[in-house]
Design a protein around this motif. Sequence first.
Motif, PDB file in Angstrom:
ATOM      1  N   ASP A 150       0.816  -1.212   0.000  1.00  0.00           N
ATOM      2  CA  ASP A 150       0.000   0.000   0.000  1.00  0.00           C
ATOM      3  C   ASP A 150       0.849   1.261   0.000  1.00  0.00           C
ATOM      4  O   ASP A 150       0.317   2.365   0.195  1.00  0.00           O
ATOM      5  N   LEU A 151       2.165   1.117  -0.242  1.00  0.00           N
ATOM      6  CA  LEU A 151       3.062   2.259  -0.138  1.00  0.00           C
ATOM      7  C   LEU A 151       3.793   2.520  -1.456  1.00  0.00           C
ATOM      8  O   LEU A 151       3.949   1.614  -2.288  1.00  0.00           O
ATOM      9  N   LEU A 152       4.243   3.765  -1.611  1.00  0.00           N
ATOM     10  CA  LEU A 152       4.917   4.193  -2.838  1.00  0.00           C
ATOM     11  C   LEU A 152       6.330   4.646  -2.518  1.00  0.00           C
ATOM     12  O   LEU A 152       6.571   5.319  -1.504  1.00  0.00           O
ATOM     13  N   TYR A 153       7.265   4.260  -3.414  1.00  0.00           N
ATOM     14  CA  TYR A 153       8.672   4.603  -3.225  1.00  0.00           C
ATOM     15  C   TYR A 153       9.234   5.132  -4.544  1.00  0.00           C
ATOM     16  O   TYR A 153       8.936   4.608  -5.624  1.00  0.00           O
ATOM     17  N   GLY A 154      10.049   6.158  -4.444  1.00  0.00           N
ATOM     18  CA  GLY A 154      10.713   6.662  -5.643  1.00  0.00           C
ATOM     19  C   GLY A 154      10.953   8.155  -5.572  1.00  0.00           C
ATOM     20  O   GLY A 154      10.578   8.835  -4.609  1.00  0.00           O
ATOM     21  N   GLU A 155      11.606   8.658  -6.618  1.00  0.00           N
ATOM     22  CA  GLU A 155      11.936  10.083  -6.699  1.00  0.00           C
ATOM     23  C   GLU A 155      11.537  10.599  -8.075  1.00  0.00           C
ATOM     24  O   GLU A 155      11.868  10.010  -9.104  1.00  0.00           O
ATOM     25  N   LEU A 156      10.834  11.714  -8.086  1.00  0.00           N
ATOM     26  CA  LEU A 156      10.374  12.342  -9.321  1.00  0.00           C
ATOM     27  C   LEU A 156      10.923  13.762  -9.373  1.00  0.00           C
ATOM     28  O   LEU A 156      10.828  14.505  -8.390  1.00  0.00           O
ATOM     29  N   THR A 157      11.493  14.146 -10.499  1.00  0.00           N
ATOM     30  CA  THR A 157      12.123  15.460 -10.610  1.00  0.00           C
ATOM     31  C   THR A 157      11.351  16.340 -11.595  1.00  0.00           C
ATOM     32  O   THR A 157      10.601  15.856 -12.440  1.00  0.00           O
ATOM     33  N   GLY A 158      11.580  17.640 -11.461  1.00  0.00           N
ATOM     34  CA  GLY A 158      10.992  18.596 -12.390  1.00  0.00           C
ATOM     35  C   GLY A 158       9.490  18.745 -12.263  1.00  0.00           C
ATOM     36  O   GLY A 158       8.811  19.015 -13.253  1.00  0.00           O
ATOM     37  N   ILE A 159       8.950  18.613 -11.053  1.00  0.00           N
ATOM     38  CA  ILE A 159       7.507  18.691 -10.844  1.00  0.00           C
ATOM     39  C   ILE A 159       7.129  20.152 -10.588  1.00  0.00           C
ATOM     40  O   ILE A 159       7.513  20.742  -9.577  1.00  0.00           O
ATOM     41  N   ALA A 160       6.364  20.731 -11.492  1.00  0.00           N
ATOM     42  CA  ALA A 160       6.009  22.146 -11.399  1.00  0.00           C
ATOM     43  C   ALA A 160       5.014  22.388 -10.280  1.00  0.00           C
ATOM     44  O   ALA A 160       4.053  21.632 -10.111  1.00  0.00           O
ATOM     45  N   ASP A 161       5.254  23.441  -9.513  1.00  0.00           N
ATOM     46  CA  ASP A 161       4.377  23.899  -8.433  1.00  0.00           C
ATOM     47  C   ASP A 161       4.174  22.864  -7.336  1.00  0.00           C
ATOM     48  O   ASP A 161       3.206  22.949  -6.561  1.00  0.00           O
ATOM     49  N   ALA A 162       5.087  21.906  -7.231  1.00  0.00           N
ATOM     50  CA  ALA A 162       4.971  20.905  -6.159  1.00  0.00           C
ATOM     51  C   ALA A 162       5.128  21.546  -4.791  1.00  0.00           C
ATOM     52  O   ALA A 162       4.552  21.066  -3.813  1.00  0.00           O
ATOM     53  N   VAL A 163       5.887  22.635  -4.714  1.00  0.00           N
ATOM     54  CA  VAL A 163       6.144  23.256  -3.416  1.00  0.00           C
ATOM     55  C   VAL A 163       4.889  23.875  -2.811  1.00  0.00           C
ATOM     56  O   VAL A 163       4.822  24.109  -1.598  1.00  0.00           O
ATOM     57  N   VAL A 164       3.892  24.136  -3.623  1.00  0.00           N
ATOM     58  CA  VAL A 164       2.666  24.751  -3.114  1.00  0.00           C
ATOM     59  C   VAL A 164       1.481  23.788  -3.153  1.00  0.00           C
ATOM     60  O   VAL A 164       0.384  24.133  -2.724  1.00  0.00           O
TER      61      VAL A 164
END
Length: 366
Positions: A150-164
């Motif tokens: 039921d869990l997710l693992y990984g790294e995604l880069t270049g995600i726009a507006d993720a900080v908000v």
Amino acid sequence: MEGPGPVTTQPDLLYSEEEEALRAAVRDLLTDHCDAPGVIARTESDAPHDLAAWKALADGMGLAGLLVPEEHGGQGATHREAAVVLEELGRAVAPVPFLTSAVVATEALLACGSADLLAELASGRRVGALAVALNIAPGAAHKAVRQEGDLLYGELTGIADAVVADVLLVPADDGVLYAVQAEAVTVTPQVSLDLTRPVATVTLDGAAGRPLGEAAPAVRRALRAGAGLLASEQLGLAEWTLTETVRYLKERKQFNRPVGGFQSLKHRLAQLWLEVVNLRAAARNAAGALAADADAEVAVAVAQAYAAPVAVHAAEEALQLHAGIGMTWEHPVHLYLKRAKADSLAYGTAGAHRAALAGLVDLQAP
């Protein structure tokens, strides 16, 4: 005697009275909330997003739910109205998550039929972001995280507006799109050319995700809408830079005459005006095709194949023709050039869209 051939409906590229009224309202709001000195000051801070402007757009005008059906708390409008909003946001280089939340994330949720999340995004109480790199074109391969139990693992880069973002829509390797709460992930800002639309790395280390539906069609639909309506943002950006450049050249004098009267500059501005007019037609056609869901892939590819070079050209001309003042940090033209450059990579480059268009109309290179 043969009967008449099939009737084809030509897209209406003109703006309706309602669309012009929407434009006027958005422009007035942005005049009050997104003046150039304020936007520049935000880029120098660690909080580039203008959440007050976003609240006014979302709460005051209901624009966060523009594409959401009325039964889910939205406005039930079409991509044509969303395109008008994006033109004005492009004119102001507004640091708000309209494109990423109210268009891209919303389109992904519409594909999955997630009524509760749609209502939350439509209200403006929460901001959504599709966890796919900003440079990915519709239909192109994108990175997915690993799903274990039921869990997710990984790294995604270049995600726009993720900080908000309050909720991230994350594609996983099991083919499912998951809704993940922002507090369950680590969001690390990345260095970005366009400081008004920051990107970030999203790290999931055992994050709980709620399955929404099949990822592939949802991501494709979301990126197609993002690419198509991005052309309207690029149009607004190009129109502002052209208008401001013409105004400046009328005021600036050399040899006791307006610089704008020099023949060589007139030719450059005339060429740029023609490019912007053609961009308006391409952007309006893409918005209309998305609204009608007719030949949208072709219209989007045409718009993005043309939009990026024009927006960059307009911003570069504005920088050069403003001369020394255009090179200063205080003048906002640098915001437009950076947004134009970043937009030229967003949702696929012009070359990627030309290649896609070639396949769609069966005109592949030999």
